[in-house]
Enzyme design. Sequence first.
Site: not given
Length: 306
Positions: A21, A164, A168
Amino acid sequence: MADELRYDGRVAIVTGAGNGLGRAHALLLGARGARVVVNDLGGDVHGGGQSSAAADQVVAEIQAMGGTAVASYDSVEAGDKIVQAALDHFGSVDIVINNAGILRDSSFAKMTEHDWDLIYRVHVLGAFRVTHAAWPHMRSKGYGRVVMTTSAAGIYGNFGQANYSMAKMGMIGLASTLAIEGGAKNVLVNTIAPIAGSRLSGTVMPPQMAEALRPDYVTPLAAYLCHESCQENGGLFEVGAGFHAKLRWERTAGHHFGSQPFGPEEVAEKWLEIGDFSQVSHPKSIAESVMPILQSADSPFGHGKV
């Protein structure tokens, strides 16, 4: 055909830009006239190692297209050094895309503090330090665009990703407050939740799915959120495979017990009503969230139901 959106004169920092990305973001911005700081530590997906090769390759690709870019090999934990690279080479910073990330998946029962801390340091602390270093420069000139990168795991949760998911969701909270603080200075902050084939997802995604979820299907949204014509602020977007959608909080009508005494038994009796989404509202701020509650019937703060 719409006019091409360009970034001439803008300076962009993209973290984790050596692959996936981040690479796609850096290449598009570089091709559209932005001067790009391609930041990548060059480590593996678990946070180990370091190499200059990935960032150097992306810089070379941008330059081959006629664009301008420099490499930064610093960890996002040294965010001030990444921003200083932009200032040293280009004299400014206009765009920050916080994209760098790693995975250290483990069930919560087996997760170590090192697994937890390293994810926090790369995702949350790293995004804080890069953005915090760029923030005064953006505010002082009255212009800036910041994009945070969250994940479906942060929004919905996912087995084996407590660390994670924590990080996030933290990105969403950070972006929401920065949008409030930066908006008046034209420093706009948004968050994307990409569904894309990348180094992080490539280990669990079959090749055919990875092809359908190419990073360049995500980058147009990230790039638009970074453009001067975009006035979106505080948004959260899911994006992937050409799909684009905005998310928002939804709240049931709930039940207000008023000022009379009540206990867990009364809560149990009203449980279905409390969780009934047949009538909903969509609060967009603390004020919108709190005022209807305080003004409900029988509230000590209220003046009748609204």
